[in-house]
Write an enzyme that holds these catalytic residues in place. Structure first.
Site, mmCIF file in Angstrom:
data_model
loop_
_atom_site.group_PDB
_atom_site.id
_atom_site.type_symbol
_atom_site.label_atom_id
_atom_site.label_comp_id
_atom_site.label_asym_id
_atom_site.label_seq_id
_atom_site.Cartn_x
_atom_site.Cartn_y
_atom_site.Cartn_z
ATOM 1 N N GLY A 68 35.886 94.765 62.860
ATOM 2 C CA GLY A 68 35.018 93.598 63.027
ATOM 3 C C GLY A 68 35.682 92.499 63.843
ATOM 4 O O GLY A 68 35.031 91.833 64.656
ATOM 5 N N THR A 69 36.963 92.296 63.636
ATOM 6 C CA THR A 69 37.657 91.217 64.352
ATOM 7 C C THR A 69 37.611 91.472 65.850
ATOM 8 O O THR A 69 37.282 90.574 66.639
ATOM 9 C CB THR A 69 39.123 91.126 63.868
ATOM 10 O OG1 THR A 69 39.112 90.803 62.470
ATOM 11 C CG2 THR A 69 39.902 90.079 64.633
ATOM 12 N N ASN B 144 30.593 85.915 54.571
ATOM 13 C CA ASN B 144 31.501 86.704 53.738
ATOM 14 C C ASN B 144 31.971 85.967 52.498
ATOM 15 O O ASN B 144 32.392 86.598 51.533
ATOM 16 C CB ASN B 144 32.716 87.158 54.566
ATOM 17 C CG ASN B 144 33.301 86.068 55.420
ATOM 18 O OD1 ASN B 144 32.598 85.433 56.207
ATOM 19 N ND2 ASN B 144 34.568 85.822 55.268
ATOM 20 N N SER C 28 31.786 96.557 60.936
ATOM 21 C CA SER C 28 33.137 97.026 60.589
ATOM 22 C C SER C 28 33.050 98.161 59.577
ATOM 23 O O SER C 28 32.355 98.035 58.564
ATOM 24 C CB SER C 28 33.926 95.860 59.984
ATOM 25 O OG SER C 28 35.152 96.313 59.469
ATOM 26 N N CYS D 16 40.113 87.397 53.974
ATOM 27 C CA CYS D 16 40.581 87.313 55.360
ATOM 28 C C CYS D 16 41.483 86.105 55.546
ATOM 29 O O CYS D 16 42.275 86.052 56.467
ATOM 30 C CB CYS D 16 39.385 87.224 56.300
ATOM 31 S SG CYS D 16 38.279 88.620 56.065
ATOM 32 N N GLN E 67 29.103 91.884 57.082
ATOM 33 C CA GLN E 67 28.851 91.883 55.632
ATOM 34 C C GLN E 67 27.460 92.382 55.267
ATOM 35 O O GLN E 67 27.240 92.850 54.153
ATOM 36 C CB GLN E 67 29.048 90.478 55.047
ATOM 37 C CG GLN E 67 30.496 90.003 55.059
ATOM 38 C CD GLN E 67 31.399 90.803 54.123
ATOM 39 O OE1 GLN E 67 30.946 91.496 53.196
ATOM 40 N NE2 GLN E 67 32.707 90.722 54.343
ATOM 41 N N THR F 34 42.384 105.107 73.854
ATOM 42 C CA THR F 34 41.893 106.409 73.388
ATOM 43 C C THR F 34 41.022 106.201 72.162
ATOM 44 O O THR F 34 41.396 105.488 71.226
ATOM 45 C CB THR F 34 43.090 107.326 73.054
ATOM 46 O OG1 THR F 34 43.874 107.443 74.235
ATOM 47 C CG2 THR F 34 42.626 108.701 72.595
HETATM 48 N N1 PLP Z 1 33.398 89.263 60.097
HETATM 49 C C1 PLP Z 1 33.150 89.107 58.796
HETATM 50 C C2 PLP Z 1 31.922 88.389 58.356
HETATM 51 C C3 PLP Z 1 34.057 89.607 57.851
HETATM 52 O O1 PLP Z 1 33.800 89.433 56.549
HETATM 53 C C4 PLP Z 1 35.221 90.262 58.304
HETATM 54 C C5 PLP Z 1 36.227 90.753 57.345
HETATM 55 O O2 PLP Z 1 36.231 90.415 56.193
HETATM 56 C C6 PLP Z 1 35.403 90.429 59.681
HETATM 57 C C7 PLP Z 1 34.476 89.904 60.551
HETATM 58 C C8 PLP Z 1 36.600 91.153 60.226
HETATM 59 O O3 PLP Z 1 36.443 92.538 60.108
HETATM 60 P P1 PLP Z 1 37.711 93.502 60.144
HETATM 61 O O4 PLP Z 1 38.393 93.366 58.813
HETATM 62 O O5 PLP Z 1 37.142 94.855 60.367
HETATM 63 O O6 PLP Z 1 38.565 93.066 61.285
#
Ligand code: PLP
Length: 379
Positions: A69-70, A149, A197, A322, A177, A235
Site C-alpha cells: 500500500g505504501t 485506518n 495492499s 503504522c 482498509q 522483477t
Molecule cells: N494505507 C492505509 C490506509 C493503511 O492502513 C496502510 C497500512 O496500514 C497503508 C496504506 C500501507 O500499506 P502497506 O503496509 O502495505 O505498505
C-alpha cells in the site's frame, strides 16, 4: 487469543498460500525469461492480473503491482501529480495514511507543489461540496482515502469522485482498509486510481497494487528494467501477485459476512459506551467499516489498556500500527478535534470475519474492567 488488530495485518489464508506455493518452488521462473519456466511464470502473472482487473472493474493494463500500500500511494501521488501538466496543486485530507501525507510533503519540498486539506467534521467525513470549493485550474490530483485506518470512517468516495471528475481532475483513493469489506473498484467507486495492499486481505506482506485508468498519465517512481509497462520496474513478485489474486477472489465471501460483522461491531460499540464511563467513540457512527470500532478512554493510556487486554488474550491496537513507536498523539484524532492528551488514550478494535457474540461480550467486559482498574490506579 482473540485477534482484534486486523487493520494492522491479517494472517495469510491457507488457499492463498496454496495458490502461491508452485510459484515459490517448481515454477519459480522470472516472467521476463524466454524459456518455459519463465513463460509459465508469465502466464500465471497474466492470469492473476486479469482476475484482479475483473474484480476491480479495471482493464488488465490498468493494474500496476507494487510492494504494498505504501508504494502504491507513493506512485499515485508522485506519479499522477508529476505527470499532469495542469499545475502543482493537490487536494487531500489531514487524516490520510502517512504514505499519502509524506508523498504530498515531498512534492511540496522538492517540486514546489501546494497542498489543500479538505476541512473535516468531528465525525471525520468529507463533504463533496468542500472538495469542489478547493478545486483550482492548476489542481493535478485529488487523493482522499476510502476508509480510515484509525477510526474506520468511510468517505462518500462515489459522490466525491462524481464532483471531481466534472473538472477533469484525476481522483485517487486509498482503499487499503476497505478492500475485502466494502465493494471497491475503479468503476464501483468512480475513481481514476486506487491503492490496495495484500496483507490486509489474507495475502502476504510486501504485495499490493495501484489500479490506474489507462487515460491517466503516470510518471514512474521506480526506474529500471521497465516491467509493468514501464510504470514500475523490478522483477515481479509472481507468487505474491498470484496470492493477491486469490485473496481478492476469496474476499467476496468476507464481503458477504460484512453484515454479521457490522452487527457485532455495533454490539461492541453499544456495550462499551454503556459500560465504560467517559468512553468516547471516534469517527463517524453511521459511516464506518463493518469491522472497525475505535475509542478514547480519557483518564487512561491507550498503551496501558492494550497491555491489560493482552494479559487476557485479547490483541488490539492503541492507535495506528503504522505509526507504532511514536509517542505522539495520532494526527487523525487531532484532525478530528480531539485534544492530544485524550488522543493518547485511543484504542482500536478491528475485527476479523470469524468474530462472534461471545468474543464481543468478553471484549466489552474486559475493556470495562481494564479501564476501571487503570482509572482507579491513577486516583
Ligand atoms: N494505507 C492505509 C490506509 C493503511 O492502513 C496502510 C497500512 O496500514 C497503508 C496504506 C500501507 O500499506 P502497506 O503496509 O502495505 O505498505
Amino acid at each position: 487469543m482473540i485477534y482484534l488488530d486486523n487493520a494492522a495485518t491479517t494472517p495469510v489464508r491457507r488457499e492463498v498460500l496454496e495458490a502461491m506455493w508452485p510459484y515459490l518452488t517448481g515454477e519459480f521462473g522470472n516472467p521476463s525469461s524466454h524459456h518455459e519456466i519463465g513463460e509459465s511464470a508469465a502466464r500465471a502473472l497474466a492470469a492473476a492480473r486479469e482476475s484482479i482487473a475483473v474484480a476491480l472493474g479495471a482493464r488488465a493494463s490498468d493494474i500496476v503491482f507494487t510492494s504494498g500500500g505504501t508504494e502504491a500511494d507513493n506512485l499515485a501521488v508522485k506519479g499522477i501529480a508529476l505527470a499532469n501538466p495542469r499545475g502543482r496543486h493537490i487536494i487531500t485530507t489531514a487524516i490520510e495514511h502517512e504514505a499519502i501525507l509524506e508523498s504530498c510533503a515531498y512534492l511540496v519540498r522538492h517540486h514546489g507543489f501546494r497542498v489543500s486539506e479538505v476541512p473535516l467534521g468531528a465525525d471525520g467525513l468529507v463533504d463533496p461540496a468542500e472538495v469542489e470549493r478547493l478545486i483550482r485550474p492548476d489542481t493535478t490530483l485529488v487523493t482522499i482515502m476510502h476508509a480510515n485506518n484509525e477510526v474506520g470512517t468511510v468517505q462518500p468516495i462515489e459522490e466525491i469522485a462524481a464532483v471531481v471528475s466534472r473538472f477533469g481532475v484525476p481522483i485517487h483513493t486509498d482503499a487499503v482498509q476497505s478492500a475485502g469489506w466494502l465493494p471497491v473498484g475503479l468503476s464501483t467507486l468512480g475513481v481514476d486510481a486506487l491503492s490496495l495492499s495484500g496483507h490486509k486481505l489474507g495475502a502476504p506482506k510486501g504485495i499490493g497494487l495501484l489500479a490506474v485508468r489507462g487515460t491517466i498519465p503516470l510518471e514512474p517512481v521506480l526506474h529500471g528494467g521497465g516491467q509493468e509497462r514501464g510504470r514500475r520496474s523490478g522483477t515481479e513478485n509472481v507468487a505474491g501477485i498470484v496470492g493477491l489474486a486469490e485473496a481478492l477472489r476469496l474476499s467476496s465471501s468476507i464481503a458477504d459476512s460484512a453484515g454479521k460483522v457490522a452487527r457485532i461491531r455495533d454490539l461492541i460499540i453499544d456495550g462499551i459506551l454503556d459500560s465504560v464511563p467517559g468512553a468516547l467513540l471516534t469517527g463517524s457512527r453511521r459511516s464506518r467499516l463493518p469491522n472497525s470500532a475505535s475509542f478514547c478512554f480519557p483518564g487512561t493510556s491507550g498503551e496501558a489498556v492494550l497491555l491489560e487486554l493482552e494479559s487476557h488474550g485479547i490483541v488490539v491496537s492503541s492507535g495506528s500500527a503504522c505509526a507504532a513507536g511514536s509517542d505522539e498523539a495520532s494526527h487523525v484524532l487531532v484532525a478530528l478535534g480531539i485534544e492530544p492528551e485524550v488522543a493518547k488514550t485511543a484504542v482500536r478494535f478491528t475485527l476479523g470475519s470469524s468474530i462472534d457474540e461471545v468474543d464481543a461480550a468478553d471484549l466489552v467486559t474486559r475493556v470495562a474492567e481494564a479501564v476501571a482498574a487503570l482509572g482507579s490506579s491513577r486516583r
